[in-house]
Design an enzyme around this catalytic site. Structure first.
Site, PDB file in Angstrom:
ATOM      1  N   ILE A 140     -26.876 -11.352  27.692  1.00 21.83           N
ATOM      2  CA  ILE A 140     -26.286 -12.626  28.142  1.00 21.83           C
ATOM      3  C   ILE A 140     -26.414 -13.683  27.045  1.00 21.83           C
ATOM      4  O   ILE A 140     -25.467 -14.437  26.783  1.00 21.83           O
ATOM      5  CB  ILE A 140     -26.916 -13.089  29.479  1.00 21.83           C
ATOM      6  CG1 ILE A 140     -26.687 -12.020  30.563  1.00 21.83           C
ATOM      7  CG2 ILE A 140     -26.331 -14.428  29.922  1.00 21.83           C
ATOM      8  CD1 ILE A 140     -27.395 -12.279  31.895  1.00 21.83           C
ATOM      9  N   ARG A 223     -34.007 -17.873  35.045  1.00 20.97           N
ATOM     10  CA  ARG A 223     -34.781 -17.910  36.282  1.00 20.97           C
ATOM     11  C   ARG A 223     -35.507 -19.255  36.334  1.00 20.97           C
ATOM     12  O   ARG A 223     -35.940 -19.786  35.302  1.00 20.97           O
ATOM     13  CB  ARG A 223     -35.809 -16.771  36.334  1.00 20.97           C
ATOM     14  CG  ARG A 223     -35.215 -15.430  36.727  1.00 20.97           C
ATOM     15  CD  ARG A 223     -34.726 -15.411  38.190  1.00 20.97           C
ATOM     16  NE  ARG A 223     -34.227 -14.114  38.604  1.00 20.97           N
ATOM     17  CZ  ARG A 223     -32.936 -13.753  38.589  1.00 20.97           C
ATOM     18  NH1 ARG A 223     -32.012 -14.579  38.149  1.00 20.97           N
ATOM     19  NH2 ARG A 223     -32.572 -12.554  39.013  1.00 20.97           N
ATOM     20  N   GLU A 252     -36.224 -21.529  44.893  1.00 19.87           N
ATOM     21  CA  GLU A 252     -34.898 -21.410  45.510  1.00 19.87           C
ATOM     22  C   GLU A 252     -34.986 -21.006  46.977  1.00 19.87           C
ATOM     23  O   GLU A 252     -35.804 -20.145  47.305  1.00 19.87           O
ATOM     24  CB  GLU A 252     -34.088 -20.331  44.779  1.00 19.87           C
ATOM     25  CG  GLU A 252     -33.560 -20.776  43.461  1.00 19.87           C
ATOM     26  CD  GLU A 252     -32.775 -19.686  42.738  1.00 19.87           C
ATOM     27  OE1 GLU A 252     -32.806 -19.687  41.516  1.00 19.87           O
ATOM     28  OE2 GLU A 252     -32.151 -18.839  43.400  1.00 19.87           O
ATOM     29  N   HIS A 270     -27.202 -21.175  42.036  1.00 18.55           N
ATOM     30  CA  HIS A 270     -27.357 -19.796  41.541  1.00 18.55           C
ATOM     31  C   HIS A 270     -26.023 -19.020  41.585  1.00 18.55           C
ATOM     32  O   HIS A 270     -25.897 -18.020  42.283  1.00 18.55           O
ATOM     33  CB  HIS A 270     -28.448 -19.049  42.332  1.00 18.55           C
ATOM     34  CG  HIS A 270     -29.052 -17.908  41.549  1.00 18.55           C
ATOM     35  ND1 HIS A 270     -30.388 -17.573  41.604  1.00 18.55           N
ATOM     36  CD2 HIS A 270     -28.494 -17.016  40.676  1.00 18.55           C
ATOM     37  CE1 HIS A 270     -30.620 -16.532  40.822  1.00 18.55           C
ATOM     38  NE2 HIS A 270     -29.477 -16.180  40.246  1.00 18.55           N
ATOM     39  N   GLY A 272     -24.468 -17.808  38.762  1.00 12.36           N
ATOM     40  CA  GLY A 272     -24.249 -17.094  37.496  1.00 12.36           C
ATOM     41  C   GLY A 272     -23.331 -15.886  37.596  1.00 12.36           C
ATOM     42  O   GLY A 272     -22.391 -15.744  36.824  1.00 12.36           O
TER      43      GLY A 272
HETATM   44  C1  DGY Z   1     -29.131 -11.438  38.625  1.00 10.17           C
HETATM   45  O1  DGY Z   1     -28.437 -10.428  38.722  1.00 10.17           O
HETATM   46  O2  DGY Z   1     -30.244 -11.425  38.111  1.00 10.17           O
HETATM   47  C2  DGY Z   1     -28.562 -12.702  39.169  1.00 10.17           C
HETATM   48  O3  DGY Z   1     -29.367 -13.796  38.878  1.00 10.17           O
HETATM   49  C3  DGY Z   1     -28.376 -12.586  40.667  1.00 10.17           C
HETATM   50  O4  DGY Z   1     -29.491 -11.991  41.184  1.00 10.17           O
END
Ligand code: DGY
Length: 304
Positions: A140, A223, A252, A270, A272
């Site tokens: 990522i 996170r 969260e 959240h 993403g």
């Molecule tokens: C992940 O896949 O880690 C995302 O944050 C959703 O859980």
């Protein structure tokens, strides 16, 4: 649909209580938790489990105590690779929203408070050509670097356990910073893309936040616990940094009220991996792990 073709499936759309977990471990051969489920050592029943695999729906698995799962004979899998671009896209969204005050501007307009164009109205920060520091240069982090560099001409610095040798990283002239402190003071934007764990818990604490420049922005799609939220609120209140874009939080779905009151903070719930294509791909990855496991093959995405 695809899962129902191979398995008898029960869906649960909210986190389970300890009692429900204990029951589920007796009733199901496989359980597919997600980030909202805390699979800690104390959710297991004393009795023998029927469950033999936790096929996590997500790449991050810090919500699962993998040692406890292993001790109870469970295989644990995740879904790497399929949410890379969606998550990097969202990190870029936060970066752009912060720099160009998009949340603040939209709130002003919707509240009927926009009085019209004038030269000094909501001036933001320039993204094109700015310096981005990336903490955690995994899949990522690398996708974020590509988008920022090739899309927006950003200079890329990164901090990682070791330098990344992929040709693409060299092609963009990304600079490895062994010491985080050396990188933080040189960035206009700092984006977190490292996993959560003992080594990264509260990585961005008051000391590290103070090493950032006062005009710099922090972006977290990794996170929540990678950032000390209390220290972040203090740094923002004191003007030590210019703003923060957050998709993840320490507790969260609770979000500190102080953050919700700050105009220079962009807060997302959240999101993403939240694109239709990505969520389907994550599900297919879970299914691939389950299919392999129950046909006696090695699971492709084993993490424990
Ligand atoms: C992940 O896949 O880690 C995302 O944050 C959703 O859980």
């Amino acid at each position: 649909m695809a899962m129902q073709q191979s398995f008898a499936v029960t869906c649960q759309n909210s986190p389970m209580t300890t009692q429900e977990w204990q029951r589920a471990f007796q009733d199901y051969d496989a359980i597919c938790p997600c980030v909202a489920d805390r699979v800690s050592a104390d959710v297991y029943p004393a009795a023998k489990l029927r469950t033999c695999i936790l096929a996590n729906y997500g790449v991050g698995y810090n919500h699962i105590d993998t040692s406890a799962a292993k001790a109870r004979g469970l295989t644990v899998t995740n879904t790497p690779g399929v949410l890379t671009d969606a998550t990097a896209d969202l990190a870029m969204t936060l970066l752009l929203m912060l720099a160009r005050r998009a949340g603040e501007g939209e709130r002003q307009l919707r509240a009927g408070l926009w009085s019209g164009w004038y030269p000094t109205h909501m001036m933001g920060a320039m993204v094109t050509g700015a310096t981005l520091g990336i903490i955690g240069m995994g899949r990522i982090g690398q996708a974020m670097a590509f988008k920022a560099h090739f899309g927006f001409g950003m200079k890329i610095l990164y901090h990682n356990r070791r330098p990344v040798t992929e040709a693409g990283i060299a092609a963009m002239g990304a600079e490895f910073c062994e010491h985080l402190a050396d990188m933080l003071g040189r960035c206009d934007f700092v984006a977190l893309h490292c996993p959560s764990g003992p080594a990264t818990h509260h990585l961005m604490n008051s000391e590290r936040l103070a090493q950032m420049q006062p005009h710099a922005f922090l972006i977290n799609t990794a996170r929540g616990d990678v950032v000390d939220e209390t220290a972040l609120i203090q740094a923002l209140s004191a003007g030590q940094i210019a703003g923060a874009g957050l998709d993840v939080y320490e507790k969260e779905p609770a979000v500190p009220a102080a953050l919700t009151q700050m105009e220079n903070v962009v807060l997302l719930p959240h999101l993403g991996s939240a694109t239709l294509q990505t969520r389907v791909a994550m599900g297919m990855r879970v299914l691939r792990n389950l299919d392999a496991f129950f046909s006696g093959k090695e699971v492709p995405d084993r993490v424990a």
